[in-house]
Design a protein around this motif. Structure first.
Motif, PDB file in Angstrom:
ATOM      1  N   UNK A   1      42.995 -54.897  34.310  1.00 28.04           N
ATOM      2  CA  UNK A   1      44.716 -54.855  33.571  1.00 28.04           C
ATOM      3  C   UNK A   1      45.254 -52.861  33.094  1.00 28.04           C
ATOM      4  N   UNK A   2      45.854 -52.326  33.700  1.00 28.58           N
ATOM      5  CA  UNK A   2      45.707 -51.439  33.791  1.00 28.58           C
ATOM      6  C   UNK A   2      46.198 -50.773  31.512  1.00 28.58           C
ATOM      7  N   UNK A   3      45.998 -49.468  31.828  1.00 25.24           N
ATOM      8  CA  UNK A   3      45.565 -48.906  30.667  1.00 25.24           C
ATOM      9  C   UNK A   3      46.642 -47.206  30.181  1.00 25.24           C
ATOM     10  N   UNK A   4      47.005 -46.990  28.979  1.00 26.93           N
ATOM     11  CA  UNK A   4      48.062 -45.963  29.290  1.00 26.93           C
ATOM     12  C   UNK A   4      47.153 -45.242  28.463  1.00 26.93           C
ATOM     13  N   UNK A   5      47.084 -43.474  28.861  1.00 25.36           N
ATOM     14  CA  UNK A   5      46.153 -42.909  28.403  1.00 25.36           C
ATOM     15  C   UNK A   5      47.732 -41.918  27.321  1.00 25.36           C
ATOM     16  N   UNK A   6      47.321 -42.161  26.336  1.00 25.05           N
ATOM     17  CA  UNK A   6      48.332 -41.675  24.634  1.00 25.05           C
ATOM     18  C   UNK A   6      47.836 -40.568  24.241  1.00 25.05           C
ATOM     19  N   UNK A   7      46.884 -39.789  24.972  1.00 24.00           N
ATOM     20  CA  UNK A   7      46.706 -38.423  23.413  1.00 24.00           C
ATOM     21  C   UNK A   7      44.864 -38.125  24.462  1.00 24.00           C
ATOM     22  N   UNK A   8      44.771 -37.194  24.250  1.00 23.25           N
ATOM     23  CA  UNK A   8      43.716 -36.408  24.916  1.00 23.25           C
ATOM     24  C   UNK A   8      42.747 -36.010  24.153  1.00 23.25           C
TER      25      UNK A   8
ATOM     26  N   UNK B   1      50.740 -38.502  33.805  1.00 23.42           N
ATOM     27  CA  UNK B   1      52.002 -37.288  33.649  1.00 23.42           C
ATOM     28  C   UNK B   1      52.197 -36.129  32.752  1.00 23.42           C
ATOM     29  N   UNK B   2      52.071 -36.710  31.340  1.00 20.15           N
ATOM     30  CA  UNK B   2      51.682 -35.687  30.169  1.00 20.15           C
ATOM     31  C   UNK B   2      50.882 -34.827  30.242  1.00 20.15           C
ATOM     32  N   UNK B   3      49.310 -35.420  31.042  1.00 24.02           N
ATOM     33  CA  UNK B   3      48.328 -34.564  31.819  1.00 24.02           C
ATOM     34  C   UNK B   3      48.708 -33.001  32.510  1.00 24.02           C
ATOM     35  N   UNK B   4      49.308 -33.612  33.432  1.00 25.01           N
ATOM     36  CA  UNK B   4      49.959 -32.750  34.345  1.00 25.01           C
ATOM     37  C   UNK B   4      50.687 -31.936  33.731  1.00 25.01           C
TER      38      UNK B   4
ATOM     39  N   UNK C   1      42.402 -42.966  24.510  1.00 27.27           N
ATOM     40  CA  UNK C   1      42.343 -41.631  23.760  1.00 27.27           C
ATOM     41  C   UNK C   1      41.721 -41.318  25.113  1.00 27.27           C
ATOM     42  N   UNK C   2      41.852 -39.925  25.875  1.00 30.26           N
ATOM     43  CA  UNK C   2      40.658 -39.262  26.660  1.00 30.26           C
ATOM     44  C   UNK C   2      39.741 -38.515  25.034  1.00 30.26           C
ATOM     45  N   UNK C   3      38.438 -38.421  25.721  1.00 30.73           N
ATOM     46  CA  UNK C   3      37.989 -36.929  24.809  1.00 30.73           C
ATOM     47  C   UNK C   3      36.488 -36.902  25.462  1.00 30.73           C
ATOM     48  N   UNK C   4      36.000 -35.487  25.677  1.00 37.57           N
ATOM     49  CA  UNK C   4      34.662 -34.847  26.042  1.00 37.57           C
ATOM     50  C   UNK C   4      35.615 -33.987  27.011  1.00 37.57           C
ATOM     51  N   UNK C   5      34.663 -34.188  27.918  1.00 35.93           N
ATOM     52  CA  UNK C   5      34.053 -33.084  29.137  1.00 35.93           C
ATOM     53  C   UNK C   5      35.832 -32.649  29.892  1.00 35.93           C
ATOM     54  N   UNK C   6      35.950 -31.390  29.897  1.00 31.67           N
ATOM     55  CA  UNK C   6      37.219 -31.274  30.477  1.00 31.67           C
ATOM     56  C   UNK C   6      37.467 -31.604  31.330  1.00 31.67           C
ATOM     57  N   UNK C   7      38.845 -32.333  31.832  1.00 32.43           N
ATOM     58  CA  UNK C   7      39.326 -32.988  33.242  1.00 32.43           C
ATOM     59  C   UNK C   7      39.762 -31.840  33.905  1.00 32.43           C
TER      60      UNK C   7
ATOM     61  N   UNK D   1      42.487 -40.431  34.943  1.00 33.28           N
ATOM     62  CA  UNK D   1      43.412 -40.651  34.635  1.00 33.28           C
ATOM     63  C   UNK D   1      43.963 -41.975  35.388  1.00 33.28           C
ATOM     64  N   UNK D   2      44.042 -41.508  37.268  1.00 34.02           N
ATOM     65  CA  UNK D   2      44.230 -42.383  37.475  1.00 34.02           C
ATOM     66  C   UNK D   2      43.627 -43.713  37.555  1.00 34.02           C
ATOM     67  N   UNK D   3      42.275 -43.919  37.260  1.00 28.59           N
ATOM     68  CA  UNK D   3      41.741 -45.050  37.332  1.00 28.59           C
ATOM     69  C   UNK D   3      42.323 -46.042  36.064  1.00 28.59           C
ATOM     70  N   UNK D   4      42.201 -45.860  35.004  1.00 27.41           N
ATOM     71  CA  UNK D   4      42.420 -46.230  33.916  1.00 27.41           C
ATOM     72  C   UNK D   4      44.176 -46.718  34.325  1.00 27.41           C
ATOM     73  N   UNK D   5      45.018 -45.915  34.386  1.00 25.48           N
ATOM     74  CA  UNK D   5      46.624 -46.383  34.933  1.00 25.48           C
ATOM     75  C   UNK D   5      46.947 -46.680  35.967  1.00 25.48           C
ATOM     76  N   UNK D   6      46.029 -47.193  36.765  1.00 25.43           N
ATOM     77  CA  UNK D   6      45.824 -48.066  37.818  1.00 25.43           C
ATOM     78  C   UNK D   6      45.339 -49.351  37.696  1.00 25.43           C
ATOM     79  N   UNK D   7      44.267 -49.749  36.384  1.00 27.43           N
ATOM     80  CA  UNK D   7      43.168 -50.331  36.629  1.00 27.43           C
ATOM     81  C   UNK D   7      44.403 -52.178  36.330  1.00 27.43           C
TER      82      UNK D   7
END
Length: 444
Positions: free
Chosen positions: A311-318, A242-245, A288-294, A303-309
């Motif tokens: 166990x679940x993960x939470x993207x806190x920064x990129x 959501x924050x990424x959007x 944290x996500x880094x690398x090629x722009x999404x 990010x869908x895979x991470x936050x629906x996995x």
């Protein structure tokens, strides 16, 4: 234009208008479905999603409200300046009363079209942008009167040649070594050339007054962005995608309205902090996500895979030029003279950038330091290093980043992929295995 013995465009083959129309219609329909699906998945994962997110859901429709607004503003005489990456000086575009929009493509389907003329080894962001042009899919690319094209990699260099058959292309040449004594001066000359081109296109002189107003407008956007980022440092009150959007919509939205809407969102989130109303469990592994722009919408698969996995993960920064790097650094002005403002813009767009196109005696150490600082600030448990195949610069920097993170005892996972939905199942397995490992470490 093509040479004397070439007819038509230099690269893109002639296509029947019926084929263009059919492809445009089918890919646009598929894209709208992806956008709708992404929004629904975010809503489903966060039952009590803030009301303020509804605005960003609406503006995320690339074929919706914002496209119509820009069309109307063009009809009224405004110019649209597209740009392919964050080296483009947005303050200059705003100061000339033009509309800035980023034009890189996040559509998987158009990458397949780009394959008709470009090798599959080329970065799919580039192939996708070419494909989008082949069928006139991208509203913002089509509406652009000119495109600022910083030549940060070989793919962008050739992309500029291809798009030059359709739009005026304004090249920028970022120096690859930014800390040499003479490079900032060279870069300022690049900025000045773009300034003149913007003034000529728009017919509007960039004055001290309107440049100051534009800088202050972007500073307010940065202030709102940082306010939202601060909320991501503690227990989760907003999910990462959501924050990424929110952050990514700044690339095509009206900047003043975007700033206002981000502040409204922060008002709502700050109340949730007080009430300890979390978007997910506080002990969720922080990624944290880094690398090629999404790029929205198709690249939301990660990010869908991470936050629906599970166990679940939470993207806190990129650390991506499509995300947290867009607005992180404001233009810092000491004195509001024209000369000082131009110096400040030049410095901001060069020295603060952590693009992997840079090197120095110590390599791209600014990127290393940026990642280290964010890991500490956001209490990151693990890093996903995302690379689309063909994105050579990010791929090449991986081993150095990994060595640094190993020394920090921060797990990092190299997640390579293509511009396709077909590998989602395989990626899900890989992401879940990484998150399981993070969760196990936290339990210990």
């Amino acid at each position: 234009m093509a040479s004397e013995i070439e007819k038509g465009t230099k690269y893109i083959p002639e296509m029947a208008q019926t084929e263009i129309d059919d492809l445009n219609k089918s890919i646009k329909t598929a894209s709208l479905k992806v956008i709708e699906d992404n929004i629904e998945r975010m809503k489903k994962a966060w039952k009590n999603r803030p009301q303020a997110m509804e605005y960003f859901d609406e503006i995320s429709n690339l074929f919706g409200k914002r496209q119509e607004e820009i069309k109307q503003q063009k009809t009224a005489g405004k110019k649209v300046v597209g740009y392919s990456c964050i080296f483009a000086p947005i303050e200059m575009i705003l100061a000339a009363d033009a509309i800035p929009v980023r034009v890189g493509s996040g559509w998987y389907d158009t990458a397949k079209l780009g394959d008709r003329i470009m090798p599959v080894e080329i970065c799919p962001v580039i192939r996708s942008t070419v494909g989008a042009k082949m069928v006139s899919l991208s509203p913002f690319l089509e509406l652009s009167d000119a495109i600022v094209m910083p030549l940060t990699c070989d793919g962008r260099t050739k992309l500029s040649e291809i798009l030059a058959d359709y739009k005026p292309i304004w090249h920028m040449n970022p120096p690859r070594v930014k800390d040499d004594p003479h490079t900032l001066g060279m870069w300022k000359q690049e900025i000045m050339v773009i300034k003149e081109k913007i003034e000529k296109l728009t017919g509007n002189k960039i004055t001290r007054k309107n440049l100051k107003e534009a800088i202050e407008k972007m500073q307010q956007a940065t202030k709102a962005f940082r306010r939202l980022q601060d909320l991501r440092k503690g227990n989760p009150v907003i999910n990462g995608r959501d924050a990424m959007l929110v952050n990514q919509t700044s690339l095509w939205d009206d900047v003043e309205r975007w700033t206002q809407k981000v502040n409204e969102l922060c008002d709502e989130l700050e109340k949730r902090v007080e009430q300890k109303e979390h978007s997910t469990y506080p002990d969720t592994p922080r990624v944290m996500l880094t690398g090629t722009p999404m790029i929205w919408p198709d690249s939301w698969k990660v990010p869908n895979l991470i936050e629906e996995s599970n166990p679940q993960g939470l993207v806190v920064v990129d650390e991506q030029c499509s995300g947290d790097r867009i607005l992180y650094d404001p233009v810092g002005v000491d004195e509001w003279t024209m000369s000082d403002m131009l110096d400040a813009i030049s410095e901001r767009y060069l020295m603060a950038c952590t693009c992997p196109c840079f090197t120095s005696e110590h390599g791209n150490e600014d990127r290393i330091n940026w990642i280290i600082d964010r890991i500490k600030e956001y209490k990151v448990d693990g890093v996903i290093y995302y690379v689309v195949r063909g994105c050579i610069l990010y791929a090449m920097e991986y081993q150095r980043i990994k060595r640094v993170l190993d020394k920090m005892n921060i797990p990092v996972y190299y997640l390579d992929t293509e511009y396709t939905r077909e590998d989602v199942g395989q990626m899900k397995t890989r992401v879940e295995a990484f998150l399981e490992m993070l969760e196990a470490r936290m339990d210990i």
